[in-house]
Structure formats: structure tokens, C-alpha cells
Write an enzyme that holds these catalytic residues in place. Structure first.
Site, PDB file in Angstrom:
ATOM      1  N   LYS A  87       0.839  -1.198   0.000  1.00 59.02           N
ATOM      2  CA  LYS A  87       0.000   0.000   0.000  1.00 59.02           C
ATOM      3  C   LYS A  87       0.877   1.252   0.000  1.00 59.02           C
ATOM      4  O   LYS A  87       2.090   1.161   0.258  1.00 59.02           O
ATOM      5  CB  LYS A  87      -0.915  -0.011   1.238  1.00 59.02           C
ATOM      6  CG  LYS A  87      -0.169  -0.001   2.570  1.00 59.02           C
ATOM      7  CD  LYS A  87      -1.094  -0.334   3.734  1.00 59.02           C
ATOM      8  CE  LYS A  87      -0.341  -0.324   5.047  1.00 59.02           C
ATOM      9  NZ  LYS A  87      -1.156  -0.846   6.164  1.00 59.02           N
ATOM     10  N   TYR A  97      16.719  30.278   9.395  1.00 57.82           N
ATOM     11  CA  TYR A  97      15.489  31.001   9.757  1.00 57.82           C
ATOM     12  C   TYR A  97      15.301  31.002  11.269  1.00 57.82           C
ATOM     13  O   TYR A  97      15.545  29.999  11.937  1.00 57.82           O
ATOM     14  CB  TYR A  97      14.284  30.305   9.133  1.00 57.82           C
ATOM     15  CG  TYR A  97      14.110  30.555   7.652  1.00 57.82           C
ATOM     16  CD1 TYR A  97      13.916  31.853   7.162  1.00 57.82           C
ATOM     17  CD2 TYR A  97      14.122  29.498   6.753  1.00 57.82           C
ATOM     18  CE1 TYR A  97      13.747  32.076   5.804  1.00 57.82           C
ATOM     19  CE2 TYR A  97      13.937  29.715   5.398  1.00 57.82           C
ATOM     20  CZ  TYR A  97      13.750  31.011   4.930  1.00 57.82           C
ATOM     21  OH  TYR A  97      13.571  31.226   3.594  1.00 57.82           O
TER      22      TYR A  97
END
Ligand SMILES: *Cc1c(COP(=O)(O)O)cnc(C)c1O
Length: 376
Positions: free
Chosen positions: A42, A266
Site C-alpha cells: 500500500k 530562519y
């Protein structure tokens, strides 16, 4: 993403070792002895490419595959997979004709799905849709209840019409198999054993990867491993016997020297407390590299490996870039254009998962679309 650029080194390379995958399958198959070993592919084979995975496992005589959705199953059929293919979602409304057309098997999860399946099969008795029945034993996710299974079994075993309808497997799913001491395991096992008595002539399947490691009484007729095939850790607190299947390498784009008191990235979350050599690599959260692996003055985060030695991340993970501290590993020999190991033999998917507060499954299914993928 395959590059059209000639003679240009890719920014990040994801290598998927299909040989290791096959070896992992053999390891599990040997472990379960006479039980059959399926493969759960899956989510595009846990992010690694379901068709490549299926083709590799087919060569080890894997005959049964499981996916989550009808869409996944149809994609695999269109790509040429011919083996038995079960769909965990089951027979959702209006999907019957597709299960017939593509020779797919629904995992029936509710009495409504069961009725729909009976009706669909009575419409066309020439080409029956084979199915599995999922009985819930404690997940409370999908599956009929034990009470429903009892009623179902009565109908199924008594009615001559439905007797011809082929339920090939009865299955359930373990909630806590990753913890071998968890009391749920034995509870679910006992309930599943009772269920098996309701369906004496049907094949039984209980275990995912972790369940396989709980012992041979958990193997029944069919096991359904996923994560172990892909090299992930199935059980907490024991050595993982599986071989790593993925290697992710990212290129160093720039190297710079930083002074004490400077910050990086950042938010200026990390201040250097020693002269630091920073390598900026071409990898970020847009590639599926978790932003929560970022580092600040308060928190440690993730690591990569250079020449087999671990090097910590510096500051925040950006969308496309992340800095790493190569002060202690550079030996004067690390240069721009070199690759660092983000995942591989020194940095396991479960290491990254532990640092990020998640599980190896999510590390794999998050692997991004920007990597150059190589299957070997
Ligand atoms: C995903 C899944 C599996 C495979 O689980 P792993 O832990 O990856 O081995 C097996 N059975 C069901 C019902 C699943 O949803």
C-alpha cells in the site's frame, strides 16, 4: 523524478536496493515456515514504488499482495501486476464492477460490504469476486465485530446460496504487536482463535510484520508484512534483523566557516559557541525531510553521516536546504559536490524516526518526489 541533465550530479539520490528487499522477504518467509508470506505494498510500496517492489518479490514467488485502496490496485494492474491483489478498504459503494473487471479481492469490512458483495456475486455467477473477511479484534478501525462474524458465519455456513460465495481468507489486525509484552496481543490472539472456529474451512491471517516476531502461533495460514520488507523496525526494544533497503544521499552545495556568536538559518534558532564549519546540503522539508529535525539552542535534532561519521544538523530545516556541522568530520577532505548520507547504513530510517518523534513508516512514506530514484 528522472533527470534529463547529462553529466550533472543529481542534488539528492534515493537508491532502493531491491536485492535487500528480496533478502528481507526470504528472511520472513523462512521465519514463518509453512505459512504463506504475502507482501503489503500500500501507499506505493511504503513510498518506494509499488510496482518495482512487486516485481522484485514476484521473483521470490510472492503470490499475494495487499494495497489500501481500489485506486492503488488498479494502478498496479495497469502496470502489469497479475498476482492476487487484496484491497483493505473493501467493497465500497459502486466499486463491485471494478473488482470484477480487474480481478481484485476486497477485504470485506462490514455487514453492508458483505451484502453488497453477495448481491454483486449473484449478478454474475460466471466471474465471482473472491474476498477476505476482516473481523475486528480490538483496533476499532475497520472490520466486522465478533458478534457480526458469528451471525455471518451462521448464514454463510447454512445458506446454500452464500456457501458458493468464496471467502478465501478470514483476517484480523494486531494493535500492539510492536510491543511483545503488551496484553492486547494475547487478547487479540485468543479472540482470533475463536473466530477461526467459526470458519473452519477458511484460511486465516492475523499478523503484520511485528506479529510475525511474536512467535509461530501468530502465523496462522498467511502473514501480511509491510515495514519489515522495507527494512524498518517492527518491534521496539529488540535488534532489527532486516537489511536497510533505502539509501538517501544529498549533495553539499556550499561550505562556509562561521564564528562564535553568529547564528544560522530562519529564526536564528542556533548560535555558534565554537568556530564551526557549515556544509549546506540540498535537502529540505519539501523533500519530505521533517522540519521537526531542526536544532535550536535548546533542542538537538537530526544527524546525517559523512564518510561514515555522524554530523549534526544546524538550525532550522528549510524548504530546500539544511545546514550541517562538519567541523569534526571534515578531515580537510570534504568538498562541495560531495554527498552526505541522509539515510543508509549509518543513519537508519528508525534513527531518523526516533529523532523526529515518529515511526519508520512515516519516514518512508514521506520520501519526496524530487529525488533521483535508482533501483538496484
Ligand atoms: C499496513 C497493514 C499491514 C502491514 O503492516 P506492517 O506493520 O507494515 O507490517 C498488515 N495488515 C493490515 C491490515 C495493514 O493495514
Amino acid at each position: 523524478m528522472q533527470s534529463k541533465l547529462v553529466n550533472v550530479s543529481p542534488r539528492s539520490v534515493l537508491t532502493i536496493d531491491l536485492g535487500a528487499l528480496r533478502q528481507n522477504y526470504i528472511t520472513l518467509k523462512t521465519k514463518v515456515g509453512s505459512a504463506q508470506c504475502a507482501a503489503v505494498i500500500k501507499a506505493n510500496g511504503y513510498g518506494l514504488g509499488a510496482i518495482h517492489v512487486a516485481q522484485a518479490l514476484r521473483q521470490e514467488d510472492c503470490e499475494i499482495f495487499f494495497v489500501a485502496s481500489l485506486e492503488e490496485a488498479v494502478t498496479l494492474r495497469d502496470a502489469g501486476l497479475q498476482e492476487t491483489l487484496y484491497v483493505f478498504d473493501g467493497l465500497t459503494p459502486k466499486t463491485g464492477p471494478y473488482f470484477r473487471q480487474y480481478h481484485l479481492r476486497p477485504v470485506l469490512n462490514s455487514m453492508a460490504q458483505f451484502s453488497e458483495w453477495c448481491e454483486e456475486n449473484l449478478k454474475n455467477t460466471e466471474a465471482l469476486i473472491l474476498a477476505a473477511l476482516h473481523v475486528d479484534t480490538g483496533m476499532n478501525r475497520l472490520g466486522v465485530t465478533y458478534g457480526e462474524a458469528e451471525r455471518f458465519a451462521e448464514d454463510y455456513n447454512l445458506s446454500s446460496a452464500s456457501q458458493k460465495l468464496p471467502i478465501m481468507h478470514v483476517m484480523s489486525h494486531l494493535a500492539c504487536a510492536d510491543d511483545s509484552h503488551h496484553e492486547m496481543n494475547i487478547k487479540q490472539y485468543e479472540q482470533f482463535e475463536n473466530i477461526t472456529k467459526l470458519f473452519p474451512n477458511t484460511l486465516k491471517s492475523l499478523s503484520n510484520s511485528a506479529g510475525i516476531f511474536l512467535g509461530s502461533n501468530f502465523h496462522f495460514d498467511l502473514v501480511r508484512p509491510g515495514i519489515s520488507l522495507y527494512g524498518g523496525r517492527a518491534q521496539i526494544g529488540s535488534r532489527n534483523p532486516m537489511q536497510p533497503v533505502v539509501k538517501l544521499e544529498s549533495q553539499i552545495l556550499q561550505i562556509r566557516e562561521c564564528q562564535v556568536g553568529e547564528t544560522i538559518g530562519y529564526g536564528a534558532t542556533q548560535t555558534f559557541t565554537r568556530p564551526t564549519t557549515v556544509a549546506t546540503i540540498g535537502l529540505g522539508y519539501a523533500d519530505g525531510y521533517f522540519r521537526c529535525l531542526s536544532v535550536s539552542n535548546q533542542y538537538t535534532g537530526g544527524y546525517v553521516a559523512i564518510h561514515g561519521k555522524r554530523a549534526p544538523i544546524l538550525g532550522r530545516v528549510s524548504m530546500d536546504l539544511v545546514g550541517i556541522d562538519i567541523t569534526d568530520v571534515k578531515d580537510g577532505s570534504v568538498t562541495v559536490g560531495d554527498y552526505v548520507e541522509v539515510l543508509g547504513s549509518h543513519i537508519g530510517i528508525d534513527d531518523v524516526a526516533d529523532w523526529a518523534g515518529t515511526i519508520g513508516y512515516e519516514v518512508l512514506t514521506n520520501l519526496g518526489g524530487r529525488y533521483t530514484r535508482i533501483y538496484k
